[in-house]
Design a protein around this motif. Sequence first.
Motif, mmCIF file in Angstrom:
data_model
loop_
_atom_site.group_PDB
_atom_site.id
_atom_site.type_symbol
_atom_site.label_atom_id
_atom_site.label_comp_id
_atom_site.label_asym_id
_atom_site.label_seq_id
_atom_site.Cartn_x
_atom_site.Cartn_y
_atom_site.Cartn_z
ATOM 1 N N SER A 122 2.200 -5.175 -11.156
ATOM 2 C CA SER A 122 2.911 -3.956 -11.374
ATOM 3 C C SER A 122 2.967 -2.974 -10.343
ATOM 4 O O SER A 122 4.179 -2.121 -10.340
ATOM 5 N N ALA A 123 2.100 -2.893 -9.627
ATOM 6 C CA ALA A 123 1.898 -1.997 -8.333
ATOM 7 C C ALA A 123 2.987 -2.345 -7.574
ATOM 8 O O ALA A 123 4.218 -1.644 -7.057
ATOM 9 N N ILE A 150 6.492 -1.627 -9.329
ATOM 10 C CA ILE A 150 6.679 -0.113 -9.092
ATOM 11 C C ILE A 150 7.427 0.479 -7.836
ATOM 12 O O ILE A 150 8.368 1.006 -7.464
ATOM 13 N N LEU A 203 10.860 -0.873 -7.719
ATOM 14 C CA LEU A 203 11.696 0.152 -8.005
ATOM 15 C C LEU A 203 11.997 1.546 -7.168
ATOM 16 O O LEU A 203 13.146 2.075 -7.397
ATOM 17 N N VAL A 204 10.927 1.755 -6.937
ATOM 18 C CA VAL A 204 10.956 3.095 -5.987
ATOM 19 C C VAL A 204 11.954 2.805 -4.764
ATOM 20 O O VAL A 204 12.669 3.710 -4.560
ATOM 21 N N THR A 256 9.903 9.598 -8.153
ATOM 22 C CA THR A 256 9.204 8.467 -7.059
ATOM 23 C C THR A 256 7.788 9.357 -6.516
ATOM 24 O O THR A 256 6.755 8.780 -6.415
ATOM 25 N N ALA A 276 5.601 8.121 -9.297
ATOM 26 C CA ALA A 276 5.399 6.475 -9.354
ATOM 27 C C ALA A 276 4.324 6.055 -8.124
ATOM 28 O O ALA A 276 3.732 5.107 -8.421
ATOM 29 N N LEU A 289 0.935 6.343 -9.154
ATOM 30 C CA LEU A 289 0.672 5.196 -10.091
ATOM 31 C C LEU A 289 0.181 3.885 -9.448
ATOM 32 O O LEU A 289 -0.427 3.076 -9.990
ATOM 33 N N ALA A 290 1.240 3.512 -8.410
ATOM 34 C CA ALA A 290 1.154 2.051 -7.779
ATOM 35 C C ALA A 290 -0.033 2.163 -6.906
ATOM 36 O O ALA A 290 -0.707 0.862 -7.039
#
Length: 178
Positions: A14-15, A18, A21-22, A47, A50, A53-54
Motif C-alpha cells: 500500500s505504501a 501510494i 500514485l503520488v 500529495t 499521501a 500516509l505512505a
Amino acid sequence: MKAWSRLMQACGASAAAILGLVTVAVVWDVVARNLGARSLPWIVEATEYALPLATFLAAPWLMFRYEHVRLDLLATKLSPRNLMRVERVTAAICLVVSLVIAWYAVRVILDTKQVGALVIKSLIFPEWWLFVPVPICFTLLALECARRLVFPPPPTGSIADAGLAVPGEAADAAESAR
C-alpha cells in the motif's frame, strides 16, 4: 503468523502504491502546467496527505522485515546475550511509545470529530479523516513490538548480513515450493 505476514506485506504494498500514485500525479501536474494544459488543483494537496500516509504504512512493514533504523554499531560490540536484552528492552520501549501515540491519536480524532473541524483547501473534508491512519499504524507498530518481545530477532548485527530470512518469507517460500 501467516496472517500477520500478509498484513505487513499489504502495508508495504500500500505504501509503495501510494508513492507510485503520488509520483504519477506530480509528473502529470508538472507536464500539464508546462504544456499549458489544465492541471488538477488538488494534486499538491493530495500529495501532502499521501506522503505521511505512505510513511505510516511503511513503518510497521519495515520493522517486520528488520529494515528499520538500527544502531548496527552497538550490535557489533555486544555479546549475543546482551544484544538480545537490548532488543527486548527496545521492543518494550517502542511498544509503550506506540501505544501512547495511538491513544492520543484516537483522542485527537474524537476531539476534531466532536468539534466538527473541516479542512478547507482545494478539497473539503472532516479534519479527523487525516488522523485515522495514525492510531491504526501505531497499533500495528505496537503489535510488531509485542511480537518481538515474544519472538525476539536473532542475535546478529544485521539480519541481512547474516543471510537470515525475513519473518514470513521462509514460510511463504516453503509453501510456494509445494
